[in-house]
Design a protein around this motif. Structure first.
Motif, PDB file in Angstrom:
ATOM      1  N   ARG A  37       0.859  -1.176   0.000  1.00 34.66           N
ATOM      2  CA  ARG A  37       0.000   0.000   0.000  1.00 34.66           C
ATOM      3  C   ARG A  37       0.895   1.226   0.000  1.00 34.66           C
ATOM      4  O   ARG A  37       1.783   1.356   0.835  1.00 34.66           O
ATOM      5  N   LYS A  38       0.683   2.089  -0.969  1.00 33.00           N
ATOM      6  CA  LYS A  38       1.544   3.259  -1.062  1.00 33.00           C
ATOM      7  C   LYS A  38       0.991   4.367  -0.181  1.00 33.00           C
ATOM      8  O   LYS A  38      -0.198   4.683  -0.258  1.00 33.00           O
ATOM      9  N   ARG A  39       1.858   4.929   0.641  1.00 35.07           N
ATOM     10  CA  ARG A  39       1.413   6.039   1.483  1.00 35.07           C
ATOM     11  C   ARG A  39       1.394   7.323   0.684  1.00 35.07           C
ATOM     12  O   ARG A  39       2.091   7.458  -0.324  1.00 35.07           O
ATOM     13  N   CYS A  40       0.623   8.268   1.153  1.00 36.61           N
ATOM     14  CA  CYS A  40       0.607   9.591   0.546  1.00 36.61           C
ATOM     15  C   CYS A  40       2.001  10.207   0.690  1.00 36.61           C
ATOM     16  O   CYS A  40       2.587  10.123   1.767  1.00 36.61           O
ATOM     17  N   PRO A  41       2.542  10.795  -0.345  1.00 36.32           N
ATOM     18  CA  PRO A  41       3.847  11.437  -0.189  1.00 36.32           C
ATOM     19  C   PRO A  41       3.719  12.676   0.701  1.00 36.32           C
ATOM     20  O   PRO A  41       2.637  13.239   0.818  1.00 36.32           O
ATOM     21  N   PRO A  42       4.819  13.093   1.310  1.00 34.28           N
ATOM     22  CA  PRO A  42       4.737  14.294   2.153  1.00 34.28           C
ATOM     23  C   PRO A  42       4.453  15.516   1.297  1.00 34.28           C
ATOM     24  O   PRO A  42       4.948  15.628   0.171  1.00 34.28           O
ATOM     25  N   GLN A  43       3.651  16.397   1.814  1.00 33.92           N
ATOM     26  CA  GLN A  43       3.349  17.618   1.074  1.00 33.92           C
ATOM     27  C   GLN A  43       3.899  18.804   1.820  1.00 33.92           C
ATOM     28  O   GLN A  43       3.895  18.848   3.038  1.00 33.92           O
ATOM     29  N   GLY A  44       4.388  19.753   1.054  1.00 34.11           N
ATOM     30  CA  GLY A  44       4.904  20.966   1.666  1.00 34.11           C
ATOM     31  C   GLY A  44       3.779  21.961   1.879  1.00 34.11           C
ATOM     32  O   GLY A  44       2.756  21.647   2.458  1.00 34.11           O
ATOM     33  N   ARG A  46       0.666  24.435   1.257  1.00 34.39           N
ATOM     34  CA  ARG A  46      -0.607  24.265   0.558  1.00 34.39           C
ATOM     35  C   ARG A  46      -1.267  25.623   0.397  1.00 34.39           C
ATOM     36  O   ARG A  46      -2.403  25.821   0.774  1.00 34.39           O
ATOM     37  N   SER A  55      -0.295  12.060 -11.742  1.00 38.88           N
ATOM     38  CA  SER A  55      -0.519  11.440 -13.055  1.00 38.88           C
ATOM     39  C   SER A  55      -2.008  11.272 -13.339  1.00 38.88           C
ATOM     40  O   SER A  55      -2.402  11.128 -14.481  1.00 38.88           O
ATOM     41  N   SER A  56      -2.830  11.308 -12.296  1.00 39.72           N
ATOM     42  CA  SER A  56      -4.262  11.152 -12.554  1.00 39.72           C
ATOM     43  C   SER A  56      -4.994  12.488 -12.605  1.00 39.72           C
ATOM     44  O   SER A  56      -6.187  12.521 -12.833  1.00 39.72           O
ATOM     45  N   ASP A 114      11.648  10.973   0.127  1.00 37.83           N
ATOM     46  CA  ASP A 114      11.486   9.556   0.451  1.00 37.83           C
ATOM     47  C   ASP A 114      10.004   9.246   0.472  1.00 37.83           C
ATOM     48  O   ASP A 114       9.253   9.834   1.247  1.00 37.83           O
ATOM     49  N   VAL A 116       7.070   6.254   0.987  1.00 34.21           N
ATOM     50  CA  VAL A 116       6.990   5.038   1.804  1.00 34.21           C
ATOM     51  C   VAL A 116       5.930   4.101   1.244  1.00 34.21           C
ATOM     52  O   VAL A 116       4.826   4.529   0.915  1.00 34.21           O
TER      53      VAL A 116
ATOM     54  N   GLN B 327      -0.627   9.530   5.583  1.00 38.92           N
ATOM     55  CA  GLN B 327       0.837   9.617   5.626  1.00 38.92           C
ATOM     56  C   GLN B 327       1.388   8.873   6.830  1.00 38.92           C
ATOM     57  O   GLN B 327       2.582   8.829   7.051  1.00 38.92           O
ATOM     58  N   GLN B 359       7.617  18.356   6.720  1.00 39.94           N
ATOM     59  CA  GLN B 359       7.663  17.429   7.838  1.00 39.94           C
ATOM     60  C   GLN B 359       9.061  16.868   7.985  1.00 39.94           C
ATOM     61  O   GLN B 359       9.242  15.701   8.292  1.00 39.94           O
TER      62      GLN B 359
END
Lengths: 146, 779
Positions: A37-44, A46, A55-56, A114, A116, B327, B359
């Protein structure tokens, strides 16, 4: 359920006859002991002028979103793209620059984050695990020329 | 408003007519009218409470019931009164809330069963209810530390693969010094009693609750206290052959579900985690007027606990940096002790936004440290009770508030006595992407948090979340979320699922026959024998040889088998036909009584709906599609309605009979012969009933003929639900197909494959038109 047992062989046959890397990749997708299961990438940030391209996401609607920002008098737009969405993000920035007749200058920064993947156990004797892989990302800053 | 008030109340008549009217009323018998008490009387708190208790007798209310009842359509389901859908527009709003904001649901109808005992004893019993083929079981290594909540499918004792009960979630209490372990099993209300009956069988349980005798000497005050406490009311059972205790924590815990990215800022803002430094200051500071020691202060006695509390506080501060719940590590359990959420309510209803600035310090957070889960009051019934009894009532808080000079501004932290509650947060990673199309929704869709709180704390938490911008949804929102995600709940081979299906079928049949005949679709002509339910048994019967027809059916749940089928379907195009045949042989021909859960996605126009039939395409259909991309699909020829004439003649004779009976009744009335009239009326009623039954049989024949070959295309299965999906931007649905049919489809499809994904034909129950749809297996 005894009658189901022979089916397990299909998978092992698959691996042995894997001829190309695509099939290997497919095998990784169906790892028997884990679900991936791919986790949401970190976001800076907003903020209003941050545009995250995936991509979607719909290219045309994001282009419209950026144009709207420009019309509203935004001085700076930041377009973020990660991994497979890099070309789409670059394309978006170039299209915007084209549309504005080069009145906006573009500065690009690249980075690595990175991401996860969680490995969820499918059988009792395995534990949760994670797989961290670095992925390239791009931050394209569009600034209005003075 | 009562209509025709005058005829009920003689005092409203003109005086000169009153006497005659009273005489007439006396002759016909005065109706027993009970005077409704005045509204003022009814709204007195005591009477209101009494009324509420009366109304809860048949169907249990959740703690947030009154809040919901003002805003939602309520339904009676599974022994509860539950919110179905809000009074405002909500389909798209709920979807958006899930995707971009936060959807809040009260799922306290998921009830908890507590099992205490030695680990081996518990597992020995529970392993009889599960199967390792379906994934994790209660003894899963990943769950034993108490850091993750896992789920498993439960069956009747040693009945796998038949006799499914349903899917339950479970979490272990983290191991302490004691060798006894505690397990919480969260079970849906639809199969709660079924599961509990199995537990009684497995552990040979006996009720011990009655044995506890009230102390006669205790004074009235203490008595009332013990009556108020929920601990003494929890039904407890003990095993007769091993040292295992089972308690029904049903209705003593609240569980809320938050879905969507905004659930992260809402929770981090709502839950103010206990700060041991501040607390110890307030304990020593005796000048405070309202100081009182709460249960949480006793935590400060042990230095190790204080350390953990400090760690948790620091961790919770960092949690604010995450923008999305997905996350975080999936299914992780985070127990916290937090202060009363009413002390930090926003002034007005606001919408929080996540304002994270990177983060860097904590990313990536691989797991929640194991010592975080230690020492939570939530597991102790006495602490849950204490936190409830120490809670200030809203009226008391309002009194404190009204004493303030500046209206609105009120620092409860300093004014009101400290009050804390234990909560458990459970991360929900969201649904796995089910549809085949590239980019068909991110993996995090439907991710969020579950909040478990002790009884009595529902409303403060609920209002705290709703006031921070969470949108509240009901059962309908849950159903549409599951459909968007491509998952199914309540399987058709479980008792709960069958009960649900039967109720739905009865309601739909009833609605169908309430329509005038001209407005009813003729399902015989359409070739749909079962428009209101899904005849799984008959489907399995028709897909098997007549000699060894299985008497039951069950859903295929073995993970290995499902994954094999899935890979087979995905690789159909690349496989050579000999390899395919080999694989089909390997999968076996004996798997006859299995249904496979599938996702269906419409390729072109058209909408899917429940009870649609899934059919095998013929070679010519696929070839037509290959030639002409715009080909919509074949059309079913109209079937012959053999009952049409019979219906017409039956109707005519019935009408004639009715006229004759009416004449007879009139004659009897004229003759004043009450006896004959009574007999005639009874005959009429009987005839009407008979006619109705006959007509129902002629409209919807009860005996189902050959289901598989009843239409021009072979029937593989049926859809359980289907509608337009906002996420997929097309119509999607979920259903089941017979495994034998699926295997035939595989060998069939191989010969001509015009599309990347396997295509089947779908037909709605009210249409002749077949449409092409993509098929994928629900894992």
């Amino acid at each position: 359920m005894a009658q189901e047992k022979p089916e397990l062989n299909i998978l092992s046959n698959d691996i042995s006859t894997a001829q190309n890397k695509f099939e290997k990749k497919r095998y990784q997708k169906i790892l028997p002991r884990h679900n991936i299961r791919k986790r949401c990438p970190p976001q800076g940030t907003r903020r209003n002028n941050d545009v995250y391209v995936t991509s979607s996401s719909n290219f045309k609607s994001q282009l419209g979103q950026c144009r709207k920002l420009i019309e509203e008098g935004e001085q700076e737009i930041v377009i973020h793209g990660l991994g497979a969405a890099l070309p789409q993000a670059i394309n978006l920035a170039l299209q915007l620059q084209d549309l504005s007749h080069n009145t906006w200058c573009v500065s690009t920064g690249t980075d690595t984050v990175d991401v996860v993947d969680d490995l969820e156990p499918l059988s009792d004797d395995v534990d949760f695990d994670t797989r961290v892989r670095p992925n390239s990302c791009i931050h394209i800053k569009l600034v209005k020329k003075p | 408003m009562q209509r025709r008030v005058m005829s009920h109340n003689p005092k409203r008549f003109p005086r000169r007519l009153r006497e005659a009217h009273i005489d007439m009323q006396l002759k016909s018998g005065i109706p027993n009218v009970v005077k409704t008490p005045s509204r003022k009387y009814r709204r007195r708190p005591q009477n209101l409470l009494q009324e509420y208790n009366r109304r809860q007798r048949r169907f249990v209310w959740l703690e947030t019931h009154i809040w919901h009842a003002k805003r939602f359509h309520m339904v009676e389901k599974w022994g509860y009164k539950l919110a179905n859908f809000p009074n405002d527009k909500s389909f798209r709003a709920c979807y958006r809330a899930c995707k971009e904001h936060c959807l809040l649901q009260d799922i306290s109808y998921f009830s908890c069963i507590e099992i205490v005992g030695e680990l081996d004893n518990i597992l020995k019993g529970l392993n009889q209810l599960t199967s390792t083929e379906c994934g994790l079981t209660f003894g899963a290594k990943c769950s034993l530390q108490g850091t993750r909540e896992c789920s498993t499918t439960v069956f009747r004792v040693k009945a796998y693969p038949n006799g499914v009960i349903g899917t339950v979630k479970f979490m272990w209490k983290p191991p302490g010094n004691d060798s006894r372990r505690t397990l919480w099993v969260w079970c849906h209300a639809a199969y709660y009693s079924e599961l509990f009956d199995e537990l009684v069988k497995v552990f040979s349980l006996k009720n011990i609750h009655d044995c506890e005798e009230m102390d006669v000497d205790c004074d009235a005050n203490e008595k009332s206290e013990s009556e108020n406490s929920l601990v003494s009311k929890i039904p407890k059972y003990t095993s007769t052959d091993c040292d295992v205790t089972v308690s029904q924590l049903k209705d003593t815990l609240n569980r809320f579900r938050l879905t969507g990215p905004l659930s992260q800022p809402i929770l981090t803002d709502l839950l103010r985690v206990i700060d041991p430094d501040k607390m110890s200051v307030s304990v020593t500071d005796s000048t405070m007027e309202n100081s009182r020691l709460s249960w949480a202060h006793s935590l400060l006695d042990q230095p190790e606990t204080v350390e953990i509390l400090k760690k948790k506080r620091d961790f919770w501060d960092k949690m604010k940096l995450f923008t999305e719940p997905s996350q975080l590590p999936p299914h992780s359990v985070i127990p916290l002790t937090v202060s009363d959420p009413r002390y930090h309510m926003p002034q007005i209803r606001t919408k929080l936004v996540s304002d994270s600035e990177g983060q860097s310090g904590i990313w990536p957070l691989k797991t929640i440290p194991a010592d975080f889960v230690q020492d939570n009051g939530m597991w102790e019934p006495s602490i849950r009770d204490k936190s409830r009894s120490e809670k200030l009532s809203t009226a008391e808080l309002n009194l404190i508030k009204s004493d303030q000079l500046v209206p609105g501004a009120c620092d409860f932290d300093n004014l009101a006595p400290a009050s804390y509650l234990p909560v458990i947060l459970i991360q929900n990673p969201g649904f796995r992407p089910q549809f085949t199309k590239k980019g068909g929704g991110g993996s995090s869709w439907g991710g969020g948090w579950d909040v478990v709180a002790p009884a009595g704390w529902a409303m403060p938490l609920w209002l705290g979340m709703a006031w921070r911008g969470a949108r509240v949804g009901g059962l309908r929102a849950s159903a549409s979320m599951a459909r968007e995600a491509g998952t199914l709940c309540l399987p058709p081979d479980s008792a709960a699922g069958q009960m649900c299906d039967a109720a739905e079928r009865a309601a739909k049949t009833d609605a169908f026959f309430r329509k005038p005949p001209a407005k009813r679709p003729n399902y015989i002509k359409l070739g749909i024998p079962t428009p209101f339910h899904r005849p799984w048994k008959e489907l399995i019967r028709d897909w098997n040889d007549s000699e060894n027809t299985p008497s039951t059916f069950c859903v295929l749940r073995s993970i290995a088998a499902l994954q094999n089928l899935n890979s087979l379907l995905q690789e159909l195009r690349n496989l050579s036909s000999s390899a395919l045949n080999e694989k089909l042989l390997e999968i076996g021909l004996e798997v006859s009584s299995f249904l496979v859960a599938v996702n269906v996605r419409m390729c072109k126009r058209g909408n899917l709906c429940e009870n649609s039939t899934l059919c095998l395409p013929l070679m010519e259909d696929v070839e037509k599609l290959k030639e002409n991309g715009g080909f919509m699909g074949p059309v079913e020829p109209s079937h012959v309605d053999i009952y049409e004439d019979e219906r017409r003649s039956a109707r005519e004779t019935h009408q004639k009979q009715m006229i004759r009976l009416r004449k007879k009744r009139k004659a009897a009335k004229d003759k004043n012969s009450a006896e004959t009239l009574k007999v005639l009326k009874e005959t009429t009623d009987l005839k009407v009933k008979e006619e109705r039954a006959l007509m129902q049989r002629l409209w919807l024949p009860t005996e189902i003929g050959n289901l598989r070959n009843g239409c021009s295309r072979e029937v593989m299965g049926f859809l359980e639900n289907g509608a337009f999906s906002y996420k997929e931007a097309c119509s999607t649905g979920q259903g089941y197909v017979a495994l034998t049919a699926l295997l035939k489809f595989c060998s069939h499809w191989k010969t001509v494959a015009p599309s990347k994904y396997p295509l089947i034909l779908v037909r709605s129950p009210f249409s002749y038109q077949y449409s092409f749809a993509e098929l994928s297996i629900i894992l």
